[in-house]
Enzyme design. Structure first.
Site, PDB file in Angstrom:
ATOM      1  N   HIS A 110       0.834  -1.200   0.000  1.00  0.00           N
ATOM      2  CA  HIS A 110       0.000   0.000   0.000  1.00  0.00           C
ATOM      3  C   HIS A 110       0.877   1.261   0.000  1.00  0.00           C
ATOM      4  O   HIS A 110       0.729   2.136  -0.864  1.00  0.00           O
ATOM      5  CB  HIS A 110      -0.913  -0.027   1.241  1.00  0.00           C
ATOM      6  CG  HIS A 110      -1.801   1.165   1.374  1.00  0.00           C
ATOM      7  ND1 HIS A 110      -3.148   1.136   1.073  1.00  0.00           N
ATOM      8  CD2 HIS A 110      -1.559   2.441   1.765  1.00  0.00           C
ATOM      9  CE1 HIS A 110      -3.679   2.331   1.268  1.00  0.00           C
ATOM     10  NE2 HIS A 110      -2.729   3.140   1.699  1.00  0.00           N
ATOM     11  N   GLU A 111       1.795   1.314   0.952  1.00  0.00           N
ATOM     12  CA  GLU A 111       2.619   2.527   1.079  1.00  0.00           C
ATOM     13  C   GLU A 111       3.552   2.683  -0.123  1.00  0.00           C
ATOM     14  O   GLU A 111       3.875   3.803  -0.522  1.00  0.00           O
ATOM     15  CB  GLU A 111       3.416   2.511   2.379  1.00  0.00           C
ATOM     16  CG  GLU A 111       2.572   2.424   3.658  1.00  0.00           C
ATOM     17  CD  GLU A 111       1.469   3.470   3.745  1.00  0.00           C
ATOM     18  OE1 GLU A 111       1.609   4.551   3.134  1.00  0.00           O
ATOM     19  OE2 GLU A 111       0.437   3.198   4.407  1.00  0.00           O
ATOM     20  N   HIS A 168       1.808   4.572  -2.726  1.00  0.00           N
ATOM     21  CA  HIS A 168       1.978   6.018  -2.484  1.00  0.00           C
ATOM     22  C   HIS A 168       3.383   6.471  -2.897  1.00  0.00           C
ATOM     23  O   HIS A 168       3.565   7.508  -3.525  1.00  0.00           O
ATOM     24  CB  HIS A 168       1.789   6.332  -0.992  1.00  0.00           C
ATOM     25  CG  HIS A 168       0.368   6.282  -0.513  1.00  0.00           C
ATOM     26  ND1 HIS A 168      -0.626   7.057  -1.061  1.00  0.00           N
ATOM     27  CD2 HIS A 168      -0.224   5.561   0.479  1.00  0.00           C
ATOM     28  CE1 HIS A 168      -1.778   6.820  -0.427  1.00  0.00           C
ATOM     29  NE2 HIS A 168      -1.557   5.907   0.509  1.00  0.00           N
ATOM     30  N   GLU A 208      -4.604   7.588  -3.088  1.00  0.00           N
ATOM     31  CA  GLU A 208      -5.131   6.289  -2.657  1.00  0.00           C
ATOM     32  C   GLU A 208      -5.435   5.388  -3.839  1.00  0.00           C
ATOM     33  O   GLU A 208      -5.439   4.158  -3.715  1.00  0.00           O
ATOM     34  CB  GLU A 208      -6.386   6.469  -1.789  1.00  0.00           C
ATOM     35  CG  GLU A 208      -6.102   6.988  -0.384  1.00  0.00           C
ATOM     36  CD  GLU A 208      -5.471   5.939   0.528  1.00  0.00           C
ATOM     37  OE1 GLU A 208      -4.474   6.283   1.195  1.00  0.00           O
ATOM     38  OE2 GLU A 208      -5.939   4.790   0.584  1.00  0.00           O
TER      39      GLU A 208
END
Lengths: 325, 325
Positions: B268-269, B272, B298
């Protein structure tokens, strides 16, 4: 009464500017810690921009006309200030007069050049090739000469630069101290060289796993009184200590076959760190609550590194523990 | 011609202020990364002072009269600006109008409260006791309500707050999107609950040494295209990503018996992080070169976490490697 209230208000505004300068400088220190310990290589140009912004803003506050007015007002009413307040006025006056003479752009050029030169210094060190760093060093010397010229000096450009680290001290005084030490030191070296006693150094170069060096080092640092709730140890290419009060960062580097590199580095920096953790939090953010001079700082780091760390008494105590680690 | 030179100069000054604001904000981000990843506990009060100084200075520049004059001048001559320049004027106008309505002291109170509440959040999490964090959350909600009141709103105080993360979006629009999804989601959950098929979850809860999770995670992150010369992975109590361009910091946390915690957090990160590393360096320091909105951000993180990371295709590829680690 009316006068006192007025002075109290002026002092309050003065201190709020002084504290802004303090925090901007501490933030720069942390960015520098991060650059040396954590930052990925491609972060270097953004970091230099950040140094420029912070140093420019700190300079505006310290050297600006508002500070000049506040200082003049407080000096004219210094009999209404207590001793701590007079210390702050006196020390900020020193920094203000100095900062006023140095152009904002020159300060910014110095901090960005420092930021950019770091990686060249590191590359030169890793490749053992001074020519990589030489042009950056030349650039820094030229910039520092411009600072010296801007501030002005009587005898040597080093004086106004020395003053930044050791206030009120001149090259001549330092030379006097060093000249006084020279005869005895030369004699000492001569006697060591001509002595038939040769200490065995193998123990220093024994292989010692880095993870164990780290554990033993942290154990010594804790014994020395360093508060790990208010600081931490990390690795960097060259040991240093930065921060103050509740957040002191010390670093060292490790060589598997030379424990003195990490250990005496750590003890030295912990000496600095203990001084920094011992600053009076009541005066945090003002000169009254900050480092006096590099000399006083080094008196603490060298006390621990050399008088304690390199003493027979210390090793009679510590060696059995080192063996057990 | 004289007009154009004038506008060019005004734009130059405008961008130098905009970039100062940008760097002050990025420095705050780094201080926050440091607080969550590195900082010793007793550093918290100094750190809060630092947030206050940085946010105050950023506010002065963004909301000040100089910025108001520069914006007015540039808007009056927008036909002399190129498209990128017009984007910057438009976006800074948005932030400026917003910032002008919010008192400097309120912004500073928010960032210092955030800084101080962090350790209470952590303690609450560690002790699984919400009551420790509750008063701080209440404080933050009250402060954010004051921001909403200062900016003003038509329907709900959440609108001006949402606007900060997702420009031009209202609660009503978001509610519409979520309401549209609701029937299908409720039906999906109902079908899962009433299904006789029960997936075996043991594999997720198998013991997996944390050091190996770290290695495997870094291997996946590298495969995803994250540039470790321009970023790093660390641990923090809750995963996050901060930074931009050449210095992106991603974090995750590890549970020995639940690899999804670290791995999907990392993926997830990294989503980003890839967005941040992909920002156009030519426009660094300006809105044109920075994040568009949290929603767009997101879209990248969830693409990688959910559509890639939780897909059968990904695991057909990755599982043999995971087994070999």
């Amino acid at each position: 009464m009316a006068g006192s209230t007025d002075v109290a208000k002026v002092y309050e505004r003065f201190i709020s500017l002084v504290r802004e300068v303090h925090w901007l400088n501490r933030i720069s220190d942390l960015l520098s810690w991060d650059q040396q310990v954590m930052m990925p290589p491609k972060g270097v140009s953004a970091r230099s921009e950040q140094y420029a912004v912070l140093s420019g803003l700190a300079h505006d506050r310290l050297a600006g006309n508002e500070m000049a007015d506040l200082l003049a007002h407080l000096e004219a009413h210094s009999d209404e200030l207590d001793e701590d307040q007079r210390v702050n006025v006196r020390e900020v006056r020193r920094s203000h007069d100095r900062a006023r003479k140095v152009p904002r752009e020159l300060i910014q050029e110095i901090v960005t050049t420092e930021g950019l030169s770091q990686k060249h210094w590191l590359e030169a060190k890793q490749k053992d090739d001074f020519s990589i760093f030489a042009p950056w060093l030349e650039k820094m010397v030229a910039l520092k000469r411009r600072v010296a010229d801007a501030i002005g000096y009587e005898k040597t450009p080093y004086d106004p630069l020395l003053d930044e680290f050791e206030p009120h001290t001149t090259s001549e005084e330092v030379a006097g101290v060093l000249e006084g030490l020279k005869p005895a030191l030369v004699e000492l070296v001569r006697r060591i060289e001509s002595s038939s006693i040769r200490p065995r150094r193998e123990i220093l170069e024994r292989s010692f796993p880095i993870a164990k060096q780290e554990e033993f080092g942290a154990w010594i640092v804790r014994l020395m009184g360093f508060d790990f709730e208010a600081g931490r140890i990390d690795r960097s290419p060259h040991p240093f200590c930065s921060g103050a009060n509740g957040d002191v960062r010390i670093t060292t580097r490790y060589k598997e076959d030379y424990i003195p590199a990490s250990l005496f580095g750590l003890m030295h920096e912990t000496g600095h760190g203990l001084y920094d953790q011992g600053l009076d939090p009541k005066h945090e953010g003002t000169p009254r609550g900050f480092t006096v001079s590099l000399g006083v700082h080094e008196s603490q780091s060298r006390l621990w590194e050399n008088l304690v760390g390199r003493s027979m008494h210390f090793w009679r105590f510590a060696f059995p523990f080192l063996q057990a680690f």
